[in-house]
Every structure is written in C-alpha cells, then in structure tokens.
Design an enzyme around this catalytic site. Structure first.
Site, PDB file in Angstrom:
ATOM      1  N   CYS A 156      74.464  30.563  32.666  1.00 47.16           N
ATOM      2  CA  CYS A 156      73.437  31.277  31.905  1.00 47.16           C
ATOM      3  C   CYS A 156      74.042  32.236  30.880  1.00 47.16           C
ATOM      4  CB  CYS A 156      72.465  31.997  32.832  1.00 47.16           C
ATOM      5  SG  CYS A 156      73.245  33.166  33.958  1.00 47.16           S
TER       6      CYS A 156
ATOM      7  N   CYS B 218      79.381  29.941  38.967  1.00 45.82           N
ATOM      8  CA  CYS B 218      78.484  29.391  37.950  1.00 45.82           C
ATOM      9  C   CYS B 218      78.123  30.541  37.017  1.00 45.82           C
ATOM     10  CB  CYS B 218      77.216  28.785  38.547  1.00 45.82           C
ATOM     11  SG  CYS B 218      76.149  28.121  37.228  1.00 45.82           S
TER      12      CYS B 218
ATOM     13  N   CYS C 247      64.721  30.467  46.254  1.00 44.32           N
ATOM     14  CA  CYS C 247      63.895  30.868  47.384  1.00 44.32           C
ATOM     15  C   CYS C 247      64.781  31.386  48.492  1.00 44.32           C
ATOM     16  CB  CYS C 247      63.107  29.665  47.897  1.00 44.32           C
ATOM     17  SG  CYS C 247      62.218  28.803  46.602  1.00 44.32           S
TER      18      CYS C 247
ATOM     19  N   TYR D 180      71.667  40.261  40.653  1.00 45.18           N
ATOM     20  CA  TYR D 180      70.249  40.621  40.766  1.00 45.18           C
ATOM     21  C   TYR D 180      69.580  40.175  42.064  1.00 45.18           C
ATOM     22  CZ  TYR D 180      65.226  40.263  40.262  1.00 45.18           C
ATOM     23  OH  TYR D 180      63.884  40.362  40.493  1.00 45.18           O
TER      24      TYR D 180
ATOM     25  N   GLY E 279      61.389  35.544  47.557  1.00 47.34           N
ATOM     26  CA  GLY E 279      60.218  34.755  47.199  1.00 47.34           C
ATOM     27  C   GLY E 279      58.950  35.377  47.720  1.00 47.34           C
TER      28      GLY E 279
ATOM     29  N   SER F  83      66.697  47.337  41.062  1.00 45.46           N
ATOM     30  CA  SER F  83      67.776  46.360  40.862  1.00 45.46           C
ATOM     31  C   SER F  83      68.985  46.942  40.145  1.00 45.46           C
ATOM     32  CB  SER F  83      67.237  45.135  40.136  1.00 45.46           C
ATOM     33  OG  SER F  83      66.544  45.542  38.972  1.00 45.46           O
TER      34      SER F  83
ATOM     35  N   CYS G 158      76.596  31.067  42.237  1.00 42.69           N
ATOM     36  CA  CYS G 158      75.727  31.665  41.218  1.00 42.69           C
ATOM     37  C   CYS G 158      75.997  33.162  41.130  1.00 42.69           C
ATOM     38  CB  CYS G 158      74.272  31.408  41.615  1.00 42.69           C
ATOM     39  SG  CYS G 158      73.083  32.405  40.708  1.00 42.69           S
TER      40      CYS G 158
ATOM     41  N   CYS H  46      68.754  28.336  33.232  1.00 33.89           N
ATOM     42  CA  CYS H  46      69.285  27.996  34.554  1.00 33.89           C
ATOM     43  C   CYS H  46      68.591  26.736  35.054  1.00 33.89           C
ATOM     44  CB  CYS H  46      69.030  29.135  35.535  1.00 33.89           C
ATOM     45  SG  CYS H  46      69.636  28.722  37.184  1.00 33.89           S
TER      46      CYS H  46
ATOM     47  N   GLY I 107      66.938  26.263  45.702  1.00 34.70           N
ATOM     48  CA  GLY I 107      67.744  25.695  44.620  1.00 34.70           C
ATOM     49  C   GLY I 107      66.939  24.715  43.792  1.00 34.70           C
TER      50      GLY I 107
ATOM     51  N   ASP J  67      70.715  48.952  33.761  1.00 31.49           N
ATOM     52  CA  ASP J  67      69.946  47.931  34.496  1.00 31.49           C
ATOM     53  C   ASP J  67      70.853  46.738  34.784  1.00 31.49           C
ATOM     54  OD1 ASP J  67      67.829  46.827  35.845  1.00 31.49           O
ATOM     55  OD2 ASP J  67      66.560  46.486  34.095  1.00 31.49           O
ATOM     56  N   ASP J  68      70.388  45.892  35.689  1.00 32.21           N
ATOM     57  CA  ASP J  68      71.215  44.740  36.071  1.00 32.21           C
ATOM     58  C   ASP J  68      71.278  43.685  34.982  1.00 32.21           C
ATOM     59  OD1 ASP J  68      68.346  44.406  37.167  1.00 32.21           O
ATOM     60  OD2 ASP J  68      69.092  42.366  37.132  1.00 32.21           O
TER      61      ASP J  68
HETATM   62  P1  5GP Z   1      63.306  41.321  30.969  1.00 37.16           P
HETATM   63  O1  5GP Z   1      62.338  42.446  31.070  1.00 37.16           O
HETATM   64  O2  5GP Z   1      64.461  41.605  30.048  1.00 37.16           O
HETATM   65  O3  5GP Z   1      62.648  40.012  30.672  1.00 37.16           O
HETATM   66  O4  5GP Z   1      63.928  41.103  32.421  1.00 37.16           O
HETATM   67  C1  5GP Z   1      64.877  41.963  32.941  1.00 37.16           C
HETATM   68  C2  5GP Z   1      64.382  42.689  34.143  1.00 37.16           C
HETATM   69  O5  5GP Z   1      63.800  41.776  35.083  1.00 37.16           O
HETATM   70  C3  5GP Z   1      65.497  43.400  34.876  1.00 37.16           C
HETATM   71  O6  5GP Z   1      65.011  44.669  35.293  1.00 37.16           O
HETATM   72  C4  5GP Z   1      65.804  42.534  36.075  1.00 37.16           C
HETATM   73  O7  5GP Z   1      66.045  43.320  37.229  1.00 37.16           O
HETATM   74  C5  5GP Z   1      64.576  41.682  36.267  1.00 37.16           C
HETATM   75  N1  5GP Z   1      64.914  40.242  36.440  1.00 37.16           N
HETATM   76  C6  5GP Z   1      65.945  39.574  35.910  1.00 37.16           C
HETATM   77  N2  5GP Z   1      65.901  38.269  36.289  1.00 37.16           N
HETATM   78  C7  5GP Z   1      64.832  38.121  37.063  1.00 37.16           C
HETATM   79  C8  5GP Z   1      64.274  36.999  37.761  1.00 37.16           C
HETATM   80  O8  5GP Z   1      64.782  35.873  37.744  1.00 37.16           O
HETATM   81  N3  5GP Z   1      63.142  37.241  38.461  1.00 37.16           N
HETATM   82  C9  5GP Z   1      62.561  38.480  38.501  1.00 37.16           C
HETATM   83  N4  5GP Z   1      61.451  38.636  39.214  1.00 37.16           N
HETATM   84  N5  5GP Z   1      63.068  39.548  37.866  1.00 37.16           N
HETATM   85  C10 5GP Z   1      64.182  39.379  37.149  1.00 37.16           C
HETATM   86 MG    MG Z   2      64.870  45.139  37.555  1.00 41.64          MG
END
Ligand code: 5GP
Ligand code: MG
Length: 468
Positions: A444, A441, A8, A250, A34, A291, A244, A390, A109, A353-354
């Site tokens: 993951c 950390c 958050c 991201y 959040g 992202s 982290c 995580c 957290g 992508d990230d």
């Molecule tokens: P995937 O579609 O592979 O499940 O998730 C990857 C995509 O979701 C990436 O574009 C990334 O930017 C985004 N993403 C990765 N981790 C998180 C997260 O913890 N929360 C949210 N809202 N988006 C995430």
């Molecule tokens: Mg994304």
C-alpha cells in the site's frame, strides 16, 4: 475483484468443557477487528450449529443466544465493516454439509484469485450462495475432504489453489484447525488453557483468558488443536514472508504481540524514528486517540517535547472511516473528537496519527486545533503515504480515494491546512518493525505486491504455486 473486502478476526476452541463463555470473551477481545457482524459455529455432539448475525459480539451473542451454544469445539468470527457490504448472508462462520459431515470456516483476509476461481467453478456447474471469497475456500475444502478423507491433505490441496491472504479457523466435525497463508499476511496464534487449546487472531486473547501463549501459527502452517496436543504439520515455506505492516501500524491492539513484535512497542519505535526523520520545533505533542497514541508517545520521547492529551474522544461514536460519504465522515470526526482548549491555546502543536488515507480526519482536526487557538499545527504520520490499494484484506481499495495519489507532501500539507506535514519513511517503518523489508507486505505504500495481482507490479517473479 468481487465480494466484500474484509480484514476480520478469527478464533477457534477445542476444550474439555463448554466453549461458550470462552469464545464469547475471545471474540469481544478482538472486536476492534470487525464490528459489522459476529458469529460462532460449534459442534454440539451431533452436528455443527451456527449462531451469527449483524452487530457487535455482545449484541449478536445476547444471553439467550449465548445459552444456546453448548459444545466443546467451535470457531468464531468478527467481521470488519466496509462501506456497502452489509448483509447477513456474508457473515461468518460459513458452514456446509458434506458426505463426510459438516464443516465451517472463519476467514480473515482476501483471496486474490477468487474471481478467477469463481468463474472457473461456475463454468463447471458449481453454484454459490454468496459473493464471498470465503465461500470459495469452503466449497473447495468440502470437495477435497470428500476426495481425500484426510482434512490436512484437503487443506493442503486447497492452499495450493487459493492465492492471497488467509488466516483461517476451520471446524470439520468436532476437529478444529488453524491455517495461515504462506506469506503470513495476517496474524494467528495458538494459546493454551487448563481446559484445552485455542486459536486467535491476536495474542491479547491469551492474556484476557488467562491462558498461556503457545506459538504463532507460522506462515504456511496448518495446526490442529485437540485438547491435549498441538500438531503442526510441515509448513509450506516460501523464501520470504509478507507480514502486513498495517497490522502493527493501525489494525491490531497495542497489547498484542504478533510474530514476536508487540504492537505498542512497534508504534512507539515508529514515533521515535518519525521524530528523528521529521523534527519540528513545538510546545506540545498530542496524539489522535486512540490509534495514534503510542506513535505520539514515541515522538514525544524522542523529541523531548511534552506529551499531552489534546483531544477528547467520544467512545460511543461509530467508526467514521467507513461512513459512506465525505460530509458524513467529516461530521463524524467532529462528533468523535474535540480539542482540549488548555492544551492547545497559544501553542505550537504537533499532532501525531497512525495513518492518512483520504485525509478526512487530519483536515478536520487541523481546523479544530486552529479554532481552539493553536499558534501552529504540525502533522506527523506513522505510516508512509498510502498510494496503492490493498488486495489482502484492509479496507483501502481505490487509488482515487487516497489523498497521496498524485500529490506531493507539501500539497497534502496545503490540503489539510497544516503548517508542516511529515510522514515516516518506508525505511524508517521497516526499521521500527524489525523485520527485513523482504518479509513485509508494504504494497500500500510501495505499489509492489508480494503476490501476482493483475495490472499491478509484484516483488516476486514466480507464482505462489511454484513453491508447492
Ligand atoms: P482518513 O481520515 O485519512 O481517511 O483515515 C485516516 C484515519 O482513519 C486514521 O485516524 C486511522 O487511524 C484510521 N484508519 C486508517 N485505516 C483504517 C481502516 O482500514 N479502517 C478504519 N476503520 N480506520 C482506518
Ligand atoms: Mg485513527
């Protein structure tokens, strides 16, 4: 582990004027941390009032509610959406009344020994109103404040009981404290305004309030912010931190500087290293907005391949990552992102992508790019394969949801129908971040946890409390 999982955003203000306009803007700046709920607790001169609810900051703090906030000190929170954890009861800040006054808490957290603590206090006859780990912190704090009559001593004692990840802002009467766990998992910084001081999860708040950056709250530190001085009590120092890495990859805003590293630059470094580690012959680099933008830019810079917009993003579509079922997530991705045909048609495309979690986004995007006429689609990812859950506050919970569980990179490439797939290495990621591996950390992506988690392997042999 019980309770909603949440990463958050938190803020805290101690000013010589009404905090309302400041805390409102600060919360909006960290809205990306959040979107499920938002709230403010403030000291109105007599006691602590709380205004909170489900929704975005500007929805929860509409004109009428914002006008009801009148006080010089207070804390605020934005709560991260995770599947299946909706509900006002868990929204924050949480507040309680004690013999020595009221207190309120905002938490970013996850407490890893929350279940254990909850069980042991339930056996002692305590009652809890929520299943939130944050409530446990608040109850312990109220107990210890009553026995010590000294907030800092009380906070220190609570820190010796709780394990895991916590960046906290705490309001005790009219006093505002910031606390960061000894590992420094999630960020927290101090800023100064001409009207006083504040705490915030991310430094972008400092810029937008036109303040001055004072310092990061260090791992294990407790900070009090009266308007005229910043008092930092001696930190609980561990030999290593566990920042982290996903904050930079991201979670945080590109314009925030966390523990001395600007998110944008880290992402750009990631992209550059990724281009060196996983080169590819192609005509164009396109990022997955938003992202993946900076990672993509770094990739283009290093590879010399031109960087272009390949997707249009609809900003008004909700986050797809948290939608409850796969069909909805896939439909969400195509509602959110649409290829720009002239960038794609007849070209060999590298899409950056990230991160990949379930693989939903990339599988869908690769299909879209092919439909838009791409000759080849190569995928490059700025985070090593996510293989372990995580426990510290990011919504990546179970191994069976990760596409990388029990799959090779080639198998994942097949699954997302890419011509090639490359992830940055763990070593490359560590280099991009500029910390020693021991201070991050990386659980993951390595499966090795910096704190003791039942059933998981850990990187330190001793328990956290042996350091106190
Ligand atoms: P995937 O579609 O592979 O499940 O998730 C990857 C995509 O979701 C990436 O574009 C990334 O930017 C985004 N993403 C990765 N981790 C998180 C997260 O913890 N929360 C949210 N809202 N988006 C995430
Ligand atoms: Mg994304």
């Amino acid at each position: 582990m019980s309770g909603p999982k949440h990463s958050c955003g938190v803020v805290g203000f101690a000013l010589n004027t009404n905090i309302a306009p400041f805390i409102y803007r600060a919360l909006r700046v960290i809205q990306h941390r959040g979107q499920e709920s938002a709230g403010v607790s403030f000291y109105d001169g007599e006691g602590i009032q709380t205004v909170k609810g489900s929704g975005l900051v500007h929805e929860v703090l509409d004109a009428e509610r914002l006008a009801s906030i009148e006080g010089k000190s207070g804390i605020g929170h934005v709560r991260y959406s995770t599947a299946g954890s909706k509900g006002d009861l868990n929204s924050q800040p949480m507040s309680v009344a004690t013999l020595h006054g009221q207190m309120a808490l905002a938490h970013n957290g996850d407490i890893t020994n929350a279940d254990e603590l909850r069980r042991s206090y339930l056996q002692k006859g305590w009652a809890f109103l929520t299943d939130s780990d944050s409530e446990i912190i608040l109850r312990l704090l109220s107990r210890d404040s009553s026995s010590y009559h000294d907030p800092i001593r009380a906070i220190k004692n609570v820190m010796s009981i709780i394990d895991g990840a916590y960046s906290l802002t705490i309001l005790i009467g009219d006093r505002v404290f910031g606390v960061r766990d000894p590992y420094g998992f999630h960020p927290l910084c101090v800023g100064r305004l001409s009207e006083g001081y504040f705490l915030a999860s991310e430094s972008a708040v400092v810029d937008i309030l036109q303040g001055e950056f004072v310092c990061d709250v260090g791992p294990g530190e407790i900070v009090e912010i009266p308007p005229d001085s910043v008092k930092i009590s001696p930190p609980h120092k561990l030999s290593n931190t566990a920042h982290c890495m996903f904050e930079w990859v991201y979670f945080a805003r590109p314009d925030s500087v966390l523990d001395g590293r600007e998110t944008y630059q880290v992402r750009r470094n990631i992209g550059k290293i990724l281009a060196k580690e996983c080169p590819v012959d192609a005509d164009v680099v396109i990022p997955v907005p938003d992202s993946g933008r900076a990672h993509g830019l770094g990739f283009a810079e290093e590879s010399g391949i031109s960087y272009e917009e390949g997707f249009m993003k609809n900003r008004h579509v909700e986050r797809t990552f948290i939608l409850p079922d796969q069909k909805q997530r896939e439909a969400g991705v195509s509602l959110k992102l649409n290829p720009i045909r002239s960038t794609i048609q007849g070209r060999r495309v590298v899409v950056v992508d990230d991160s990949i979690v379930r693989g939903t986004t990339l599988r869908k995007l690769v299909q879209m790019l092919r439909k838009a006429g791409a000759k080849e689609v190569h995928v490059r990812i700025g985070c090593p394969p996510i293989i372990s859950p995580c426990y510290y506050g990011v919504d990546m919970k179970s191994r069976d949801q990760f596409v990388a569980t029990n799959r090779s990179v080639d198998e994942i490439a097949d699954l997302i129908t890419a011509d090639s797939l490359g992830y940055i290495s763990i070593k490359g990621l560590v280099e991009a971040l500029g910390f020693s591996e021991q201070d991050l950390c990386l659980a993951c992506v390595t499966g090795r946890y910096p704190t003791v988690i039942a059933g998981e392997s850990h990187r330190f042999q001793r328990r956290l409390d042996s350091d106190f």
